[in-house]
Write a protein that holds these residues in place. Structure first.
Motif, PDB file in Angstrom:
ATOM      1  N   SER A  46      -3.002  -2.782 -10.791  1.00  0.00           N
ATOM      2  CA  SER A  46      -3.296  -4.214 -10.699  1.00  0.00           C
ATOM      3  C   SER A  46      -3.349  -4.628  -9.234  1.00  0.00           C
ATOM      4  O   SER A  46      -2.436  -4.319  -8.468  1.00  0.00           O
ATOM      5  CB  SER A  46      -2.212  -5.030 -11.415  1.00  0.00           C
ATOM      6  N   GLY A  47      -4.419  -5.290  -8.853  1.00  0.00           N
ATOM      7  CA  GLY A  47      -4.574  -5.749  -7.479  1.00  0.00           C
ATOM      8  C   GLY A  47      -4.954  -4.665  -6.488  1.00  0.00           C
ATOM      9  O   GLY A  47      -5.005  -4.921  -5.292  1.00  0.00           O
ATOM     10  N   ILE A  48      -5.222  -3.462  -6.944  1.00  0.00           N
ATOM     11  CA  ILE A  48      -5.583  -2.353  -6.055  1.00  0.00           C
ATOM     12  C   ILE A  48      -7.049  -2.001  -6.285  1.00  0.00           C
ATOM     13  O   ILE A  48      -7.464  -1.753  -7.415  1.00  0.00           O
ATOM     14  CB  ILE A  48      -4.675  -1.128  -6.309  1.00  0.00           C
ATOM     15  N   SER A  49      -7.839  -1.969  -5.206  1.00  0.00           N
ATOM     16  CA  SER A  49      -9.280  -1.711  -5.343  1.00  0.00           C
ATOM     17  C   SER A  49      -9.656  -0.253  -5.123  1.00  0.00           C
ATOM     18  O   SER A  49     -10.759   0.163  -5.484  1.00  0.00           O
ATOM     19  CB  SER A  49     -10.068  -2.600  -4.381  1.00  0.00           C
ATOM     20  N   SER A  50      -8.762   0.529  -4.515  1.00  0.00           N
ATOM     21  CA  SER A  50      -9.032   1.950  -4.303  1.00  0.00           C
ATOM     22  C   SER A  50      -7.713   2.669  -4.045  1.00  0.00           C
ATOM     23  O   SER A  50      -6.730   2.038  -3.652  1.00  0.00           O
ATOM     24  CB  SER A  50      -9.997   2.183  -3.134  1.00  0.00           C
ATOM     25  N   SER A 101     -12.516   4.965  -5.973  1.00  0.00           N
ATOM     26  CA  SER A 101     -12.761   3.581  -6.386  1.00  0.00           C
ATOM     27  C   SER A 101     -13.677   3.632  -7.599  1.00  0.00           C
ATOM     28  O   SER A 101     -14.858   3.936  -7.474  1.00  0.00           O
ATOM     29  CB  SER A 101     -13.401   2.793  -5.241  1.00  0.00           C
ATOM     30  N   THR A 153     -10.966   8.836  -1.057  1.00  0.00           N
ATOM     31  CA  THR A 153     -10.731   7.486  -1.536  1.00  0.00           C
ATOM     32  C   THR A 153     -11.439   7.351  -2.870  1.00  0.00           C
ATOM     33  O   THR A 153     -12.644   7.595  -2.969  1.00  0.00           O
ATOM     34  CB  THR A 153     -11.243   6.444  -0.524  1.00  0.00           C
ATOM     35  N   MET A 204     -10.148   0.536 -11.288  1.00  0.00           N
ATOM     36  CA  MET A 204      -9.276  -0.026 -10.260  1.00  0.00           C
ATOM     37  C   MET A 204      -8.996  -1.491 -10.586  1.00  0.00           C
ATOM     38  O   MET A 204      -9.834  -2.191 -11.137  1.00  0.00           O
ATOM     39  CB  MET A 204      -9.912   0.078  -8.871  1.00  0.00           C
ATOM     40  N   GLY A 205      -7.787  -1.919 -10.237  1.00  0.00           N
ATOM     41  CA  GLY A 205      -7.393  -3.296 -10.468  1.00  0.00           C
ATOM     42  C   GLY A 205      -6.801  -3.544 -11.841  1.00  0.00           C
ATOM     43  O   GLY A 205      -6.464  -4.679 -12.175  1.00  0.00           O
ATOM     44  N   LYS A 206      -6.665  -2.497 -12.635  1.00  0.00           N
ATOM     45  CA  LYS A 206      -6.166  -2.654 -14.005  1.00  0.00           C
ATOM     46  C   LYS A 206      -4.797  -1.985 -14.161  1.00  0.00           C
ATOM     47  O   LYS A 206      -4.466  -1.063 -13.432  1.00  0.00           O
ATOM     48  CB  LYS A 206      -7.156  -2.036 -14.986  1.00  0.00           C
ATOM     49  N   LYS A 253       0.842  -1.194   0.000  1.00  0.00           N
ATOM     50  CA  LYS A 253       0.000   0.000   0.000  1.00  0.00           C
ATOM     51  C   LYS A 253       0.876   1.242   0.000  1.00  0.00           C
ATOM     52  O   LYS A 253       0.718   2.130   0.792  1.00  0.00           O
ATOM     53  CB  LYS A 253      -0.924  -0.008   1.219  1.00  0.00           C
TER      54      LYS A 253
END
Length: 173
Positions: free
Chosen positions: A90-94, A145, A143, A149-151, A26
């Motif tokens: 990648s792998g991050i949601s926010s 989101s 924050t 996100m995630g890409k 993070k």
């Protein structure tokens, strides 16, 4: 008793190491202080207002000089975006976005926001947006989101939408 204490100590040490490793994922993705007198390398202006963005030597938003400035001239009606370099989310949601800004209003309501795009800027998804009237400095912590996100290769921008004539300047740090 010593065996139990060693086991407990080993467990606590393992949990601590796990927390440290987890916290490292993070990290800080991007920071910019606008130390130069030009828009940072890798950043670009999209849509309207390509001549309206500059670096100011002021500190009106509450940070230290320099800061980003959106000027009303030349007048446009639409949306201007200052786009940051692509981020691998990648792998991050926010993500947490923090910045300071100073709204030097001329008249009426003015809107800024943060948006993301994972298709090269063809589609922008709003992560945060706010309309301002008062002349004041603000600290923002939001924050974000969005469906992006995630890409990998996610573009993020700060944008102004509306009539640039209604704002004198808008400073960002």
């Amino acid at each position: 008793k010593i065996f139990i204490m060693k086991k407990a100590l080993s467990l606590l040490l393992a949990l601590f190491i796990t927390m440290v490793v987890s916290s490292q994922t993070k990290g800080l993705l991007l920071t910019e202080s606008f130390d130069s007198d030009i828009i940072p390398e890798g950043w670009y202006i999209a849509d309207d207002g390509t001549e309206n963005w500059s670096i100011s030597t002021s500190a009106k938003s509450g940070g230290t000089p320099n800061e980003l400035c959106l000027n009303w001239a030349p007048e446009f009606y639409g949306t201007t975006r200052l786009v940051m370099p692509p981020l691998d989310l990648s792998g991050i949601s926010s993500v947490l976005v923090s910045f300071k800004h100073y709204h030097d209003n001329y008249i009426g309501e003015n809107t800024i926001g943060i948006a993301t795009s994972s298709d090269g800027g063809a589609t922008w998804n709003i992560g945060w947006q706010q309309t301002y009237i008062e002349i004041a400095a603000f600290n923002e912590n939001h924050t974000i989101s969005t469906p992006d996100m995630g890409k990998p290769d996610v573009l993020m921008c700060i944008y102004f939408t509306g009539n640039s004539y209604l704002v004198n300047n808008w400073y960002f740090d």
